[in-house]
Design an enzyme around this catalytic site. Structure first.
Site, PDB file in Angstrom:
ATOM      1  N   LEU A 173       0.851  -1.184   0.000  1.00 49.21           N
ATOM      2  CA  LEU A 173       0.000   0.000   0.000  1.00 49.21           C
ATOM      3  C   LEU A 173       0.887   1.234   0.000  1.00 49.21           C
ATOM      4  O   LEU A 173       1.607   1.494   0.956  1.00 49.21           O
ATOM      5  CB  LEU A 173      -0.924   0.009   1.222  1.00 49.21           C
ATOM      6  CG  LEU A 173      -2.046   1.061   1.188  1.00 49.21           C
ATOM      7  CD1 LEU A 173      -3.245   0.590   2.003  1.00 49.21           C
ATOM      8  CD2 LEU A 173      -1.589   2.413   1.709  1.00 49.21           C
TER       9      LEU A 173
ATOM     10  N   HIS B 201       7.245   2.880  11.832  1.00 55.01           N
ATOM     11  CA  HIS B 201       7.807   4.098  11.247  1.00 55.01           C
ATOM     12  C   HIS B 201       6.752   5.194  11.294  1.00 55.01           C
ATOM     13  O   HIS B 201       5.559   4.925  11.165  1.00 55.01           O
ATOM     14  CB  HIS B 201       8.201   3.795   9.797  1.00 55.01           C
ATOM     15  CG  HIS B 201       9.036   4.845   9.145  1.00 55.01           C
ATOM     16  ND1 HIS B 201       8.516   6.025   8.663  1.00 55.01           N
ATOM     17  CD2 HIS B 201      10.374   4.874   8.883  1.00 55.01           C
ATOM     18  CE1 HIS B 201       9.483   6.738   8.127  1.00 55.01           C
ATOM     19  NE2 HIS B 201      10.626   6.069   8.257  1.00 55.01           N
TER      20      HIS B 201
END
Length: 336
Positions: free
Chosen positions: A126, A230
């Site tokens: 994605l 992240h």
């Protein structure tokens, strides 16, 4: 408007651009034209294949801007991972070292190397390019996959997972990998991540420590990032958590980012999706929805305002054209 559709070989330059823009740690989009072309060819075969149970199929899609024809991003599902290439994880668990005689009781965390997710379906790849990161576009890329799963459930496993990118800096340095590198691998994180992305995983089995790793023996920096994502991955993780996905202790073997999972029947967008007949018109005070046609090989999905009236969905002519449906056809949708 963006429309999600199966990728074709004509999209290779755009997919390569997405790979270059995605940055370090995005294993499923290596900057390698030959590998990406092979992945497109495999996706085209998978979409054309008649399937009754999940296998090695990989369904790669792109988001196309209907006005400009540009590719705005990608999204994908792997039907069953680990069947042709091993899928490795670490599992974070607890062990107790206790002695009544000495009155010592220590609880410690360990990481155990394994292949527990072999055969499950995976949400992957994605990526939305920066100029399209607005409105419902991010939700469309994520949720269209659940509409596909709801409509074509035989193609997917009962368990669905997603690997979340772990913590690394702008140069691709991972604190967790730095510890592994020092003691076992002697290669940079970016190279290890790239080799995995192009399917050359043999070095993992050769060099990865086979025995459980005691977390308290890792560097403080490595310990601190286990199970964390992240900063650019937080929105994607939040969307999946809203869908019912949760981490059950599995983390990536390179950057220790969490792997989240959910039973396909319990995914919110699968449970609450509904089939409606198309009515082409102008929605009056409509609600935001993600809408997909019921085709597989010709899968299409869009986001926009619709009116849902019992078993009918009023969509604009622009949406109907993007979905390749006509008056009275069935669509599957979820409201926002």
């Amino acid at each position: 408007m963006l429309v999600i559709r199966p990728i074709t070989m004509a999209d290779l330059p755009a997919l390569l651009a997405c790979a270059e823009e995605s940055g370090h740690g995005f294993t499923s989009l290596p900057v390698n034209e030959e590998i990406l072309a092979g992945r497109i060819a495999h996706s085209e075969e998978s979409f054309a294949k008649s399937v009754s149970t999940p296998g090695t199929e990989g369904y790669l899609m792109v988001a196309e801007d209907t006005k400009t024809g540009e590719v705005a991003g990608t999204t994908a599902i792997e039907a069953a991972i680990g069947l042709d290439n091993p899928f490795y994880t670490y599992h974070l668990s607890t062990v107790v070292h206790s002695s009544r005689r000495l009155n010592v009781h220590n609880v410690v965390k360990v990481l155990t190397f394994g292949n527990d997710y072999t055969g499950v379906s995976e949400l992957c790849t994605l990526f939305l390019r920066s100029q399209w990161r607005e409105g419902l576009n991010g939700r469309l890329l994520s949720k269209c996959r659940f509409l596909m799963m709801a409509q074509h459930s035989a193609r997917f496993d009962k368990t669905v997972i997603a690997e979340m990118r772990g913590v690394s800096d702008d140069d691709g340095n991972s604190p967790f990998w730095d510890w592994l590198k020092e003691h076992f691998f002697s290669i940079d994180f970016t190279l290890a991540d790239y080799l995995t992305g192009i399917g050359k995983k043999g070095f993992i089995a050769d060099l990865m420590p086979k025995l459980p790793i005691y977390v308290n023996l890792l560097s403080p920096e490595a310990q601190a990032v286990i199970g964390h994502v992240h900063e650019k991955t937080r929105p994607a993780l939040h969307l999946l958590e809203q869908e019912g996905f949760t981490c059950r202790g599995y983390v990536d073997i390179f950057d220790a980012g969490p792997t989240v999972e959910c039973d396909i029947r319990n995914i919110e967008s699968v449970r609450h999706s509904r089939l409606c007949r198309v009515e082409i018109g102008q929605p009056q005070g409509g609600i935001d929805a993600i809408v997909a046609n019921t085709s597989f090989e010709g899968f299409r999905a869009v986001a926009g305002e619709v009116d849902v009236l019992r078993d009918a969905a009023v969509v604009t002519i622009e949406m109907a054209e993007a979905l390749q449906v006509k008056q009275g056809d069935l669509v599957r949708l979820i409201t926002q």
